[in-house]
Design an enzyme around this catalytic site. Structure first.
Site, PDB file in Angstrom:
ATOM      1  CG  ASN A  92      -1.845   1.160   1.291  1.00 32.35           C
ATOM      2  OD1 ASN A  92      -2.432   1.527   0.263  1.00 32.35           O
ATOM      3  ND2 ASN A  92      -2.018   1.776   2.445  1.00 32.35           N
ATOM      4  CG  HIS A  94      -0.602   6.419   4.628  1.00 36.13           C
ATOM      5  ND1 HIS A  94      -1.983   6.403   4.649  1.00 36.13           N
ATOM      6  CD2 HIS A  94      -0.228   7.312   5.581  1.00 36.13           C
ATOM      7  CE1 HIS A  94      -2.414   7.241   5.582  1.00 36.13           C
ATOM      8  NE2 HIS A  94      -1.367   7.811   6.153  1.00 36.13           N
ATOM      9  CB  SER A 121       4.985   5.398   4.177  1.00 35.84           C
ATOM     10  OG  SER A 121       5.424   6.462   4.991  1.00 35.84           O
ATOM     11  CG  ASP A 130      -2.527   3.641   6.887  1.00 35.81           C
ATOM     12  OD1 ASP A 130      -2.543   3.046   5.792  1.00 35.81           O
ATOM     13  OD2 ASP A 130      -3.290   4.558   7.168  1.00 35.81           O
TER      14      ASP A 130
HETATM   15  C1  GRF Z   1      -2.823   8.542  -2.642  1.00 35.80           C
HETATM   16  O1  GRF Z   1      -2.484   9.778  -2.075  1.00 35.80           O
HETATM   17  C2  GRF Z   1      -2.384   7.424  -1.756  1.00 35.80           C
HETATM   18  O2  GRF Z   1      -1.258   7.727  -0.993  1.00 35.80           O
HETATM   19  C3  GRF Z   1      -3.568   7.227  -0.842  1.00 35.80           C
HETATM   20  O3  GRF Z   1      -4.691   7.486  -1.642  1.00 35.80           O
HETATM   21  C4  GRF Z   1      -4.343   8.368  -2.704  1.00 35.80           C
HETATM   22  C5  GRF Z   1      -4.794   7.732  -3.972  1.00 35.80           C
HETATM   23  O4  GRF Z   1      -4.706   8.604  -5.065  1.00 35.80           O
HETATM   24  N1  GRF Z   1      -3.563   5.908  -0.263  1.00 35.80           N
HETATM   25  P1  GRF Z   1      -4.966   8.066  -6.533  1.00 35.80           P
HETATM   26  O5  GRF Z   1      -6.322   7.387  -6.538  1.00 35.80           O
HETATM   27  O6  GRF Z   1      -3.870   7.108  -6.865  1.00 35.80           O
HETATM   28  O7  GRF Z   1      -4.947   9.284  -7.412  1.00 35.80           O
END
Ligand code: GRF
Length: 176
Positions: A92, A94, A121, A130
């Site tokens: 994932n 974050h 991260s 997370d």
């Molecule tokens: C990103 O900022 C990611 O870090 C978080 O959700 C957002 C997703 O953005 N988990 P996208 O859908 O890839 O534009």
């Protein structure tokens, strides 16, 4: 050929960055969303990438029927039950320097706390949200005159660079 699946619920800009990065790299990408009208599915369509709406409750069945070398979460707003991540590698991304600012609105919370730095991260997905093992982080400086929108744009820009590289490294290592 390696095969990955990218799960997202919304915009899909990280998915697009991943798709573009692997375009000529012999990696098959499949896109899944738990939201029928999510923009991530439209992006996949435009890029000619196989995409599926999979209701959250059908996710385990989908993953049992389709084998992937890596499961990639990119803005997927659901929490997998333990059965799903126990035997699979899931990563994932974050938008904070974990363990700081877990959960939603991470960019805004770091901005409003007037941090000098925040960042991004990439981590393995484990039981607690997370909280899995960290794979990579990047720092983003919060400049004094930066607006929240500018900070968000910079974070996303850096996500799009870092995430595909970490995914590629995991695929090359075939690591556990
Ligand atoms: C990103 O900022 C990611 O870090 C978080 O959700 C957002 C997703 O953005 N988990 P996208 O859908 O890839 O534009």
């Amino acid at each position: 050929m390696k095969k990955i699946v990218v799960f997202g619920s919304g915009n899909g800009s990280n998915f697009q960055a991943i798709a573009e990065y692997f375009k000529y790299k012999n990696v098959e990408i499949v896109c899944v969303s738990d939201k029928k009208d999510a923009y991530i599915l439209k992006r996949a369509e435009k890029l000619g990438i196989k995409n599926f709406y999979v209701a959250f409750e059908n996710t385990e069945g989908f993953l049992n029927d389709n084998e992937f070398d890596l499961i990639v979460l990119a803005g997927y707003m659901r929490i997998f039950p333990e059965e799903i991540f126990k035997e699979r590698r899931i990563v994932n991304i974050h938008p904070s320097l974990l363990p700081k600012y877990k959960g939603i609105n991470a960019i805004k919370r770091a901005y409003e706390a007037k941090e000098d730095y925040t960042g991004i991260s990439v981590h393995f997905v484990e039981k607690e949200v997370d909280s899995g093992e960290l794979l990579a982080q990047a720092l983003v400086k919060i400049e004094k005159d930066m607006t929240l929108e500018e900070l968000e744009a910079e974070i996303h820009r850096q996500e799009h660079i870092l995430y595909p590289q970490v995914i590629e490294k995991l695929l090359l290592e075939g690591a556990e």
